[in-house]
Write an enzyme that holds these catalytic residues in place. Structure first.
Site, PDB file in Angstrom:
ATOM      1  N   ASP A  18       1.001  -1.181  -0.169  1.00 13.74           N
ATOM      2  CA  ASP A  18      -0.014  -0.112  -0.248  1.00 13.74           C
ATOM      3  C   ASP A  18       1.140   1.170  -0.003  1.00 13.74           C
ATOM      4  OD1 ASP A  18      -1.581   2.189   0.745  1.00 13.74           O
ATOM      5  OD2 ASP A  18      -2.580   1.241   2.279  1.00 13.74           O
ATOM      6  N   ILE A  19       0.832   2.026  -0.775  1.00  8.32           N
ATOM      7  CA  ILE A  19       1.548   3.232  -1.036  1.00  8.32           C
ATOM      8  C   ILE A  19       1.502   4.262  -0.112  1.00  8.32           C
ATOM      9  CG2 ILE A  19       0.027   4.584  -2.627  1.00  8.32           C
ATOM     10  CD1 ILE A  19       2.785   5.097  -4.255  1.00  8.32           C
ATOM     11  N   ASN A  48      -6.886  12.817 -10.571  1.00  9.90           N
ATOM     12  CA  ASN A  48      -7.513  13.387 -11.883  1.00  9.90           C
ATOM     13  C   ASN A  48      -7.209  14.694 -11.841  1.00  9.90           C
ATOM     14  OD1 ASN A  48      -9.815  14.381 -10.535  1.00  9.90           O
ATOM     15  ND2 ASN A  48     -10.195  12.367  -9.844  1.00  9.90           N
ATOM     16  N   GLY A  90      -9.429   4.701  -5.789  1.00 10.92           N
ATOM     17  CA  GLY A  90      -8.172   4.102  -6.113  1.00 10.92           C
ATOM     18  C   GLY A  90      -7.186   4.539  -5.219  1.00 10.92           C
ATOM     19  N   VAL A  91      -5.935   4.880  -5.597  1.00  6.26           N
ATOM     20  CA  VAL A  91      -4.769   5.383  -4.621  1.00  6.26           C
ATOM     21  C   VAL A  91      -5.307   6.629  -4.397  1.00  6.26           C
ATOM     22  CG1 VAL A  91      -2.296   6.067  -4.898  1.00  6.26           C
ATOM     23  CG2 VAL A  91      -3.080   4.112  -6.067  1.00  6.26           C
ATOM     24  N   ASP A  92      -5.724   7.583  -5.204  1.00 11.05           N
ATOM     25  CA  ASP A  92      -6.183   8.832  -4.726  1.00 11.05           C
ATOM     26  C   ASP A  92      -6.776   8.980  -3.575  1.00 11.05           C
ATOM     27  OD1 ASP A  92      -6.305  11.633  -5.092  1.00 11.05           O
ATOM     28  OD2 ASP A  92      -7.764  11.754  -7.003  1.00 11.05           O
ATOM     29  N   GLY A 107      -5.599   1.406 -12.975  1.00 13.94           N
ATOM     30  CA  GLY A 107      -6.744   0.762 -12.248  1.00 13.94           C
ATOM     31  C   GLY A 107      -8.071   1.376 -12.791  1.00 13.94           C
TER      32      GLY A 107
HETATM   33  N1  AR6 Z   1      -1.345   1.610  -2.981  1.00 16.33           N
HETATM   34  C1  AR6 Z   1      -0.558   1.234  -4.123  1.00 16.33           C
HETATM   35  N2  AR6 Z   1      -1.507   0.945  -5.313  1.00 16.33           N
HETATM   36  C2  AR6 Z   1      -2.889   0.939  -5.187  1.00 16.33           C
HETATM   37  C3  AR6 Z   1      -3.669   1.448  -4.023  1.00 16.33           C
HETATM   38  C4  AR6 Z   1      -2.721   1.861  -2.945  1.00 16.33           C
HETATM   39  N3  AR6 Z   1      -3.111   2.119  -1.678  1.00 16.33           N
HETATM   40  N4  AR6 Z   1      -5.005   1.510  -4.251  1.00 16.33           N
HETATM   41  C5  AR6 Z   1      -4.798   1.322  -5.697  1.00 16.33           C
HETATM   42  N5  AR6 Z   1      -3.702   0.801  -6.121  1.00 16.33           N
HETATM   43  P1  AR6 Z   1      -6.223   3.823  -9.760  1.00 16.33           P
HETATM   44  P2  AR6 Z   1      -5.737   5.347 -12.285  1.00 16.33           P
HETATM   45  C6  AR6 Z   1      -3.216   0.626  -7.430  1.00 16.33           C
HETATM   46  O1  AR6 Z   1      -7.672   3.393 -10.038  1.00 16.33           O
HETATM   47  O2  AR6 Z   1      -6.130   4.135 -12.772  1.00 16.33           O
HETATM   48  C7  AR6 Z   1      -9.009   7.945  -9.157  1.00 16.33           C
HETATM   49  O3  AR6 Z   1     -10.372   8.015  -9.003  1.00 16.33           O
HETATM   50  C8  AR6 Z   1      -4.320  -0.124  -8.323  1.00 16.33           C
HETATM   51  O4  AR6 Z   1      -4.659  -1.520  -8.139  1.00 16.33           O
HETATM   52  O5  AR6 Z   1      -5.818   4.406  -8.235  1.00 16.33           O
HETATM   53  O6  AR6 Z   1      -4.569   6.259 -12.688  1.00 16.33           O
HETATM   54  C9  AR6 Z   1      -8.229   9.168  -9.699  1.00 16.33           C
HETATM   55  O7  AR6 Z   1      -9.134  10.349  -8.995  1.00 16.33           O
HETATM   56  C10 AR6 Z   1      -3.881   0.016  -9.737  1.00 16.33           C
HETATM   57  O8  AR6 Z   1      -3.047  -0.855 -10.122  1.00 16.33           O
HETATM   58  O9  AR6 Z   1      -5.673   4.940 -10.641  1.00 16.33           O
HETATM   59  C11 AR6 Z   1      -8.560   9.190 -11.149  1.00 16.33           C
HETATM   60  O10 AR6 Z   1      -9.951   9.673 -11.222  1.00 16.33           O
HETATM   61  C12 AR6 Z   1      -3.015   1.592  -9.617  1.00 16.33           C
HETATM   62  O11 AR6 Z   1      -2.816   1.766  -8.167  1.00 16.33           O
HETATM   63  C13 AR6 Z   1      -8.571   7.728 -11.357  1.00 16.33           C
HETATM   64  O12 AR6 Z   1      -8.908   7.007 -10.106  1.00 16.33           O
HETATM   65  C14 AR6 Z   1      -3.830   2.725 -10.041  1.00 16.33           C
HETATM   66  O13 AR6 Z   1      -5.169   2.584 -10.081  1.00 16.33           O
HETATM   67  C15 AR6 Z   1      -7.097   7.552 -11.901  1.00 16.33           C
HETATM   68  O14 AR6 Z   1      -7.222   6.237 -12.387  1.00 16.33           O
END
Ligand code: AR6
Length: 175
Positions: free
Chosen positions: A16-17, A30, A38-40, A130
């Site tokens: 987990d980052i 975004n 997600g990560v955000d 993601g």
């Molecule tokens: N730590 C590390 N990696 C993670 C974590 C975490 N805590 N949570 C998810 N991931 P995403 P995107 C991984 O969807 O595709 C948001 O709503 C996840 O498994 O977070 O760039 C923003 O506001 C995936 O491999 O980002 C934007 O609207 C990776 O992180 C949109 O999502 C990226 O997934 C951005 O989408």
């Protein structure tokens, strides 16, 4: 590579980052900079309101229309074990349009911002893989190739991958 020709050290961890200790943690944000899933979502939850306050200030000043795709900007990191969060906006995957350079740009711009801050250790998630649906292997190739090719004073880039599949995709990019 930096000016002395020293390569940045690239490492990979599964996890987990928001639990990472680093000078800067990159957020897959975004354009609104006002949070999401997600990560955000995880970064804002773990880091607390200081991050969102700083994002709102950015929207009220330099980024009235939001942060364009492929760009990066820093805020404080609130309660995270980091000094800064570097927010970058990945491209949404498209089967009909090649947006690879925008994904590469996220990594280049994040490193440029890290250099401006003087950050030596930077943790990256798998940007766009993601909610934005970028195929993992391809995103891993672009991310690792771009970091290797970008001149920077950052000493360690740590890719933090949420699950084993993402970890394997990224770690297998190193020769
Ligand atoms: N730590 C590390 N990696 C993670 C974590 C975490 N805590 N949570 C998810 N991931 P995403 P995107 C991984 O969807 O595709 C948001 O709503 C996840 O498994 O977070 O760039 C923003 O506001 C995936 O491999 O980002 C934007 O609207 C990776 O992180 C949109 O999502 C990226 O997934 C951005 O989408």
């Amino acid at each position: 590579m930096d000016e002395d020709g020293t390569m940045v050290h690239i490492t990979f961890v599964q996890g987990d980052i928001t639990r990472q200790q680093a000078d800067a943690i990159v957020n897959a944000a975004n354009s609104s900079l006002l949070g999401g899933g997600g990560v955000d979502g995880a970064i804002h939850r773990a880091g607390g309101p200081e991050i969102l306050d700083a994002c709102r200030d950015l929207r009220a000043s330099h980024y009235g229309k939001g942060l364009p795709t492929g760009r990066a900007v820093a805020t404080p990191a609130g309660r995270l074990a980091a000094r800064w969060v570097i927010h970058t906006v990945g491209p949404v995957w498209s089967a009909t349009e090649d947006r690879s350079d925008l994904l590469a740009s996220c990594h280049r711009e994040s490193l440029r911002v890290a250099d401006e801050l003087g950050a030596k250790t930077v943790a990256f998630p798998a940007i766009s893989t993601g909610i934005f649906r970028w195929p993992l292997e391809d995103a891993a190739r672009i991310a690792v190739e771009t970091v290797r090719a970008t001149p920077t004073a950052v000493e360690e880039v740590r890719f933090v991958l949420f699950d084993e599949r993402a970890y394997e995709a990224f770690a297998s990019q190193m020769p």
